[in-house]
Design a protein around this motif. Structure first.
Motif, short mmCIF file in Angstrom:
data_model
loop_
_atom_site.label_atom_id
_atom_site.label_comp_id
_atom_site.label_asym_id
_atom_site.label_seq_id
_atom_site.Cartn_x
_atom_site.Cartn_y
_atom_site.Cartn_z
N ALA A 89 49.33 53.08 37.28
CA ALA A 89 49.25 51.65 37.59
C ALA A 89 50.41 51.20 38.48
O ALA A 89 50.68 50.01 38.57
CB ALA A 89 49.24 50.84 36.30
N THR A 107 42.84 51.09 34.55
CA THR A 107 43.58 52.22 33.98
C THR A 107 42.78 52.77 32.80
O THR A 107 41.83 52.14 32.32
CB THR A 107 44.98 51.78 33.52
N ASN A 109 43.09 53.01 29.77
CA ASN A 109 42.97 52.34 28.48
C ASN A 109 41.86 51.29 28.52
O ASN A 109 41.69 50.52 27.58
CB ASN A 109 44.30 51.70 28.07
N ASP A 132 47.32 45.25 33.63
CA ASP A 132 48.55 45.98 33.93
C ASP A 132 48.67 46.24 35.43
O ASP A 132 49.78 46.31 35.98
CB ASP A 132 48.64 47.29 33.15
N ARG A 135 49.96 43.04 36.93
CA ARG A 135 51.41 42.90 36.69
C ARG A 135 52.21 43.75 37.67
O ARG A 135 53.26 43.32 38.17
CB ARG A 135 51.74 43.29 35.25
N ALA A 136 51.71 44.96 37.97
CA ALA A 136 52.41 45.84 38.91
C ALA A 136 52.46 45.21 40.30
O ALA A 136 53.49 45.23 40.98
CB ALA A 136 51.73 47.21 38.97
N SER A 139 54.84 42.21 40.24
CA SER A 139 56.23 42.67 40.24
C SER A 139 56.65 43.10 41.64
O SER A 139 57.76 42.80 42.10
CB SER A 139 56.39 43.84 39.27
#
Length: 229
Positions: A89, A107, A109, A132, A135-136, A139
Motif C-alpha cells: 500500500a 490490499t 485484507n 489504507d 491514507r498512503a 500522506s
C-alpha cells in the motif's frame, strides 16, 4: 432479463491465494471466474483468449509484473478493467498502478464484499481505493512529494546498478536503516526492500556489511568530482 455475471480473470503468483480467490468469487452469483494466471504473461494470453470484463491483479509477479500487465491491458484491451489486489500500500506502488491504468486498488485484507464492489464499480467506470491506500496517498500529498537528492549520472554506477539502487547503496553505506532510507527518498519500506534485493543480486552481496564493503571499494572511483552524499 437477468444481467450477465461479470467475467473475471484472477492473477496472483501464489497458488494458495489464487485458488482461494477463485473459490471466493465463484460463490457470488454475479461473477464468473473465467481464468486464473500465475504471472503477467499468462494474463495476456488469457485475456486474448477468454475476453473477460475485469482482471483482479496482483502486483508482484514473476516474468511480467502486475504494473506492466496493467499497462499492456490499458493499451490493447481498454474495455477490460483492472482491479489491483496486493499486499503493498505504499504510495509509489499505488501511483504506478493508477498511472498504468488500474481502476481500483485494494490490499489483501479486503473482504469478499470489498472486492465485489470494487469490480462492479470499475466496470461502471468508477475508481475505488482502499482506506489504507487513501491514507498512503494523503500522506504523500502532505509531504509534498519533494524530489529526493539528485542521483549520480547512470554511468557512475557499475555492475548494472540503476540510479536509485546506487543511491540506496550510498545511504546504506552511510548507516541508514531501511525505514530511514524510505523517509529520505519518500518511498515505502516495501519498495526500499525491493530495490535492496535487486541491488544485492547485482553486486553479489549477502548482507548490509557486504554492500558497505562494496560501496567503499567503488565509492571514490565512481563519484564525480565534488559530488558527496
Amino acid at each position: 432479463m437477468t444481467e450477465q455475471p461479470l467475467r473475471v480473470v484472477i492473477a496472483d503468483d501464489q497458488t494458495s491465494v489464487r485458488d482461494g480467490l477463485v473459490a471466493l468469487l465463484s460463490t457470488l452469483p454475479d461473477f464468473e471466474v473465467v481464468g486464473a494466471a500465475a504471472h503477467g504473461g499468462d494474463v495476456m494470453a488469457l485475456v486474448d483468449r477468454v475476453a473477460p470484463d475485469a482482471v483482479l491483479m496482483d502486483l508482484r509477479m514473476p516474468d511480467v509484473d502486475g504494473i506492466e500487465s496493467t499497462r499492456w491491458l490499458s493499451q490493447t484491451h481498454p474495455d477490460v478493467v483492472v482491479v489491483v489486489l496486493t499486499t503493498y500500500a505504499d504510495d509509489e506502488s499505488v501511483l504506478a498502478a493508477l498511472q498504468a491504468g488500474a481502476r481500483a486498488y485494494l490490499t489483501k485484507n479486503a473482504t469478499r464484499g470489498d472486492m465485489a464492489r470494487a469490480l462492479h464499480a470499475a466496470v461502471a467506470g468508477q475508481v475505488t481505493l482502499a482506506p489504507d491506500v487513501q491514507r498512503a496517498l494523503l500522506s504523500a500529498a502532505l509531504r509534498g512529494r519533494q524530489a529526493p537528492p539528485a542521483d549520480p549520472p547512470p554511468d557512475i554506477w557499475p555492475d548494472g546498478l540503476t540510479e536509485r539502487e546506487g543511491e540506496i547503496l550510498s545511504l546504506i553505506a552511510s548507516g541508514l536503516t531501511n525505514r530511514e532510507i524510505g523517509s529520505r527518498l519518500f518511498i515505502g519500506n516495501a519498495t526500499v526492500k525491493t530495490h535492496i534485493n535487486r541491488m544485492f543480486a547485482k553486486i553479489g552481496a549477502r548482507s548490509r556489511q557486504d554492500a558497505i564493503a562494496y560501496a567503499e571499494r567503488i565509492g571514490r572511483a565512481h563519484r564525480p568530482e565534488g559530488h558527496s552524499r
